[in-house]
Design a protein around this motif. Structure first.
Motif, PDB file in Angstrom:
ATOM      1  N   LEU A  19      -4.786   6.261  -8.565  1.00  0.00           N
ATOM      2  CA  LEU A  19      -6.019   5.469  -8.668  1.00  0.00           C
ATOM      3  C   LEU A  19      -6.449   5.014  -7.274  1.00  0.00           C
ATOM      4  O   LEU A  19      -5.630   4.564  -6.483  1.00  0.00           O
ATOM      5  CB  LEU A  19      -5.789   4.239  -9.559  1.00  0.00           C
ATOM      6  N   PRO A  20      -7.755   5.112  -6.980  1.00  0.00           N
ATOM      7  CA  PRO A  20      -8.219   4.689  -5.648  1.00  0.00           C
ATOM      8  C   PRO A  20      -8.283   3.164  -5.501  1.00  0.00           C
ATOM      9  O   PRO A  20      -8.150   2.633  -4.407  1.00  0.00           O
ATOM     10  CB  PRO A  20      -9.613   5.302  -5.540  1.00  0.00           C
ATOM     11  N   TYR A  21      -8.539   2.484  -6.597  1.00  0.00           N
ATOM     12  CA  TYR A  21      -8.652   1.015  -6.597  1.00  0.00           C
ATOM     13  C   TYR A  21      -8.533   0.552  -8.038  1.00  0.00           C
ATOM     14  O   TYR A  21      -8.541   1.369  -8.967  1.00  0.00           O
ATOM     15  CB  TYR A  21      -9.988   0.546  -5.992  1.00  0.00           C
ATOM     16  N   LEU A  22      -8.415  -0.752  -8.206  1.00  0.00           N
ATOM     17  CA  LEU A  22      -8.326  -1.318  -9.552  1.00  0.00           C
ATOM     18  C   LEU A  22      -9.475  -2.297  -9.769  1.00  0.00           C
ATOM     19  O   LEU A  22      -9.624  -3.259  -9.016  1.00  0.00           O
ATOM     20  CB  LEU A  22      -6.995  -2.065  -9.724  1.00  0.00           C
ATOM     21  N   GLY A 294     -15.764  -6.681 -13.155  1.00  0.00           N
ATOM     22  CA  GLY A 294     -15.154  -5.411 -12.760  1.00  0.00           C
ATOM     23  C   GLY A 294     -15.430  -4.983 -11.334  1.00  0.00           C
ATOM     24  O   GLY A 294     -15.337  -3.793 -10.998  1.00  0.00           O
ATOM     25  N   ALA A 295     -15.749  -5.930 -10.475  1.00  0.00           N
ATOM     26  CA  ALA A 295     -15.955  -5.596  -9.054  1.00  0.00           C
ATOM     27  C   ALA A 295     -14.643  -5.148  -8.421  1.00  0.00           C
ATOM     28  O   ALA A 295     -13.561  -5.464  -8.911  1.00  0.00           O
ATOM     29  CB  ALA A 295     -16.501  -6.810  -8.308  1.00  0.00           C
ATOM     30  N   ILE A 296     -14.747  -4.386  -7.340  1.00  0.00           N
ATOM     31  CA  ILE A 296     -13.570  -4.017  -6.546  1.00  0.00           C
ATOM     32  C   ILE A 296     -13.286  -5.212  -5.642  1.00  0.00           C
ATOM     33  O   ILE A 296     -13.854  -5.350  -4.564  1.00  0.00           O
ATOM     34  CB  ILE A 296     -13.831  -2.743  -5.716  1.00  0.00           C
ATOM     35  N   LEU A 337      -3.819  -2.422  -2.997  1.00  0.00           N
ATOM     36  CA  LEU A 337      -4.514  -1.144  -3.200  1.00  0.00           C
ATOM     37  C   LEU A 337      -6.010  -1.231  -2.895  1.00  0.00           C
ATOM     38  O   LEU A 337      -6.576  -0.354  -2.232  1.00  0.00           O
ATOM     39  CB  LEU A 337      -4.286  -0.637  -4.639  1.00  0.00           C
ATOM     40  N   ASN A 338      -6.656  -2.288  -3.384  1.00  0.00           N
ATOM     41  CA  ASN A 338      -8.104  -2.383  -3.172  1.00  0.00           C
ATOM     42  C   ASN A 338      -8.439  -2.531  -1.689  1.00  0.00           C
ATOM     43  O   ASN A 338      -9.450  -1.996  -1.206  1.00  0.00           O
ATOM     44  CB  ASN A 338      -8.680  -3.549  -3.982  1.00  0.00           C
ATOM     45  N   ALA A 339      -7.569  -3.235  -0.974  1.00  0.00           N
ATOM     46  CA  ALA A 339      -7.781  -3.391   0.477  1.00  0.00           C
ATOM     47  C   ALA A 339      -7.543  -2.066   1.199  1.00  0.00           C
ATOM     48  O   ALA A 339      -8.253  -1.736   2.149  1.00  0.00           O
ATOM     49  CB  ALA A 339      -6.853  -4.473   1.013  1.00  0.00           C
ATOM     50  N   ALA A 340      -6.566  -1.300   0.727  1.00  0.00           N
ATOM     51  CA  ALA A 340      -6.316   0.018   1.325  1.00  0.00           C
ATOM     52  C   ALA A 340      -7.521   0.926   1.105  1.00  0.00           C
ATOM     53  O   ALA A 340      -7.889   1.726   1.978  1.00  0.00           O
ATOM     54  CB  ALA A 340      -5.050   0.640   0.723  1.00  0.00           C
ATOM     55  N   GLY A 344      -9.964   3.270   3.549  1.00  0.00           N
ATOM     56  CA  GLY A 344      -9.801   4.712   3.330  1.00  0.00           C
ATOM     57  C   GLY A 344      -8.344   5.143   3.409  1.00  0.00           C
ATOM     58  O   GLY A 344      -8.049   6.303   3.693  1.00  0.00           O
ATOM     59  N   LEU A 345      -7.422   4.239   3.127  1.00  0.00           N
ATOM     60  CA  LEU A 345      -5.993   4.542   3.226  1.00  0.00           C
ATOM     61  C   LEU A 345      -5.304   4.541   1.864  1.00  0.00           C
ATOM     62  O   LEU A 345      -4.075   4.558   1.791  1.00  0.00           O
ATOM     63  CB  LEU A 345      -5.311   3.517   4.154  1.00  0.00           C
ATOM     64  N   HIS A 346      -6.095   4.516   0.791  1.00  0.00           N
ATOM     65  CA  HIS A 346      -5.518   4.362  -0.548  1.00  0.00           C
ATOM     66  C   HIS A 346      -4.660   5.538  -0.982  1.00  0.00           C
ATOM     67  O   HIS A 346      -3.818   5.400  -1.849  1.00  0.00           O
ATOM     68  CB  HIS A 346      -6.641   4.150  -1.560  1.00  0.00           C
ATOM     69  N   GLU A 347      -4.886   6.729  -0.377  1.00  0.00           N
ATOM     70  CA  GLU A 347      -4.078   7.875  -0.818  1.00  0.00           C
ATOM     71  C   GLU A 347      -2.654   7.801  -0.302  1.00  0.00           C
ATOM     72  O   GLU A 347      -1.756   8.415  -0.855  1.00  0.00           O
ATOM     73  CB  GLU A 347      -4.749   9.189  -0.396  1.00  0.00           C
ATOM     74  N   GLU A 348      -2.446   7.059   0.782  1.00  0.00           N
ATOM     75  CA  GLU A 348      -1.088   6.990   1.343  1.00  0.00           C
ATOM     76  C   GLU A 348      -0.473   5.602   1.325  1.00  0.00           C
ATOM     77  O   GLU A 348       0.722   5.451   1.579  1.00  0.00           O
ATOM     78  CB  GLU A 348      -1.081   7.542   2.775  1.00  0.00           C
ATOM     79  N   ARG A 349      -1.259   4.569   1.051  1.00  0.00           N
ATOM     80  CA  ARG A 349      -0.715   3.209   1.092  1.00  0.00           C
ATOM     81  C   ARG A 349      -1.313   2.361  -0.026  1.00  0.00           C
ATOM     82  O   ARG A 349      -2.168   2.810  -0.753  1.00  0.00           O
ATOM     83  CB  ARG A 349      -1.063   2.534   2.437  1.00  0.00           C
ATOM     84  N   GLY A 350      -0.869   1.127  -0.115  1.00  0.00           N
ATOM     85  CA  GLY A 350      -1.520   0.164  -1.000  1.00  0.00           C
ATOM     86  C   GLY A 350      -0.887   0.012  -2.364  1.00  0.00           C
ATOM     87  O   GLY A 350      -1.196  -0.947  -3.079  1.00  0.00           O
ATOM     88  N   SER A 351      -0.018   0.955  -2.760  1.00  0.00           N
ATOM     89  CA  SER A 351       0.660   0.810  -4.057  1.00  0.00           C
ATOM     90  C   SER A 351       1.981   1.558  -4.000  1.00  0.00           C
ATOM     91  O   SER A 351       2.172   2.436  -3.150  1.00  0.00           O
ATOM     92  CB  SER A 351      -0.209   1.358  -5.197  1.00  0.00           C
TER      93      SER A 351
END
Ligand code: NIG
Ligand code: FE
Length: 393
Positions: A19-22, A294-296, A337-340, A344-351
């Motif tokens: 998931l890119p964000y929650l 439901g905002a990011i 995750l949302n901050a990542a 643009g770093l959500h694919e490698e970090r944040g969760s």
């Protein structure tokens, strides 16, 4: 090298991988378990008795490292005198107009050597790391001249920030016309290599027209647009930022009610900065309503010498939970995750997901203690890129 964190009372995990964000932070799961990391990446959610390093979490929580996606590193010196003025009744905008504020930090930066700036900023980064922040964005903005801003980009890179944002439109340099400075901002954006562009829209700074123009510049340069908006006044900058395709709108203390639903629907993060709100006695953004819609939602320190000299994400989470009426998991999603995703770093970090970079923190208690034991430093160990970079003695 492998590291195993065992006996965790809680491991924070997303509802599913990738998931890119929650948009609903409460979808995060907190369950007992273990995490094994190998060669810098998360390898498995199980115990590995053969790991090179074993960390006993003693029933505490394991979370992804915090991502601080909005700081003003690098800067020089502090402005404690102004804080005292502010709490005794002088408004920020007045301090700014009388040569204080951003202008005074610009003077301090111009007078400091590169070595001095890097020493102060590195010490702050180290403090952030020990408080659980494994990814840090920083902005230019105290250069206040073409050379000064280019130097800030260079210092940000030298510092090893994970992301460097060009906040070239932070304050209008003394003796320069606002629109003439925007021409310089355009040239700076073309000349400098930055990861995003940012602007401060406010009565004492830039306008919605300038924001629109920066949106065009960012599109031309192929970098995300971010914007400091609605901090002290409802300037209605949010619709302008959304139309320009901004990746985030930051502050939002004075968000106009009509702009809430469009923001919540958009693929644009609402970056909330409760440190600045608290220390500046600013308005409080409609954070509960943003989360419900439901905002990011994202949290960051806004670490800067003026409005938020705060380096601690645990303190930010504590403020957010209390002041916004957010659950602990909503605040944690916003700080990870949302901050990542903003960076643009959500694919490698944040969760915590198998295959992601092994950035994780071990707390000395359950995650709920972060906001509850307000001001307590909960971080017992920090692993970044698979290496144990901090362990409480
Ligand atoms: O994010 N609002 C504008 N910029 C900073 C404050 C900068 C300063 O006062 O030095 C902020 O709050
Ligand atoms: Fe800021």
């Amino acid at each position: 090298v492998s590291v195993c964190v065992r006996n965790a009372g809680q491991v924070l995990r997303p509802p599913e991988d990738g998931l890119p964000y929650l948009r609903r932070g409460n979808d995060l799961r907190l369950e007992p378990g273990a995490v094994t990391v190998r060669d810098g990446l998360i390898a498995a959610f199980e115990d590995d008795p053969a790991a090179d390093v074993i960390i006993d979490a003693r029933g505490g929580a394991v979370l992804p490292g915090f991502v601080d996606c909005h700081t003003h590193l690098p800067f020089a010196g502090w402005r404690a005198r102004e804080y005292e003025q502010k709490v005794t009744g002088v408004p920020y905008e007045e301090i700014a107009r009388s040569g204080g504020g951003i202008a005074s930090s610009a003077r301090a930066l111009a007078e400091a050597t590169d070595e001095a700036v890097l020493a102060q900023a590195s010490a702050l980064r180290e403090e952030m790391l020990r408080l659980g922040t494994t990814t840090v964005e920083g902005k230019t903005g105290y250069g206040l001249s073409v050379e000064g801003e280019l130097r800030s980009v260079r210092l940000g890179r030298a510092l090893g920030l994970d992301r460097v944002t060009g906040l070239f439109a932070h304050a209008v340099p003394p003796g320069v016309e606002r629109t003439a400075w925007m021409d310089e901002v355009d040239r700076l954006a073309a000349a400098a290599t930055v990861d995003a562009l940012d602007i401060y829209v406010e009565s004492v700074a830039f306008t919605n027209d300038d924001l629109e123009r920066l949106g065009e510049i960012a599109a031309r340069e192929g970098v995300p647009l971010r914007a400091h908006v609605e901090q002290f006044n409802a300037n209605r900058s949010t619709p302008v930022a959304l139309a320009a395709g901004a990746r985030s709108v930051d502050h939002l203390a004075c968000l106009h009610p009509d702009d809430l639903a469009p923001l919540a629907r958009a693929e644009c993060a609402a970056v909330l900065l409760p440190g600045a709100e608290f220390l500046g006695a600013e308005h409080t953004p409609p954070a509960r309503a943003l989360a419900d819609a439901g905002a990011i939602c994202v949290l960051a320190t806004d670490c800067n010498p003026g409005t938020s000299p705060v380096a601690s994400m645990p303190v930010i989470i504590g403020l957010a939970v209390r002041r916004y009426g957010w659950s602990v998991r909503e605040a944690l999603a916003a700080a990870t995750l949302n901050a990542a995703w903003v960076l643009g770093l959500h694919e490698e970090r944040g969760s915590l997901e198998v295959g992601k970079r092994a950035d994780l923190i071990v707390l000395d208690g359950p995650a709920e203690h972060i906001p509850y034991r307000f001001g307590h430093d909960p971080v017992a160990a920090v692993v970044r890129g698979g290496e144990v970079v901090w362990r409480r003695p």
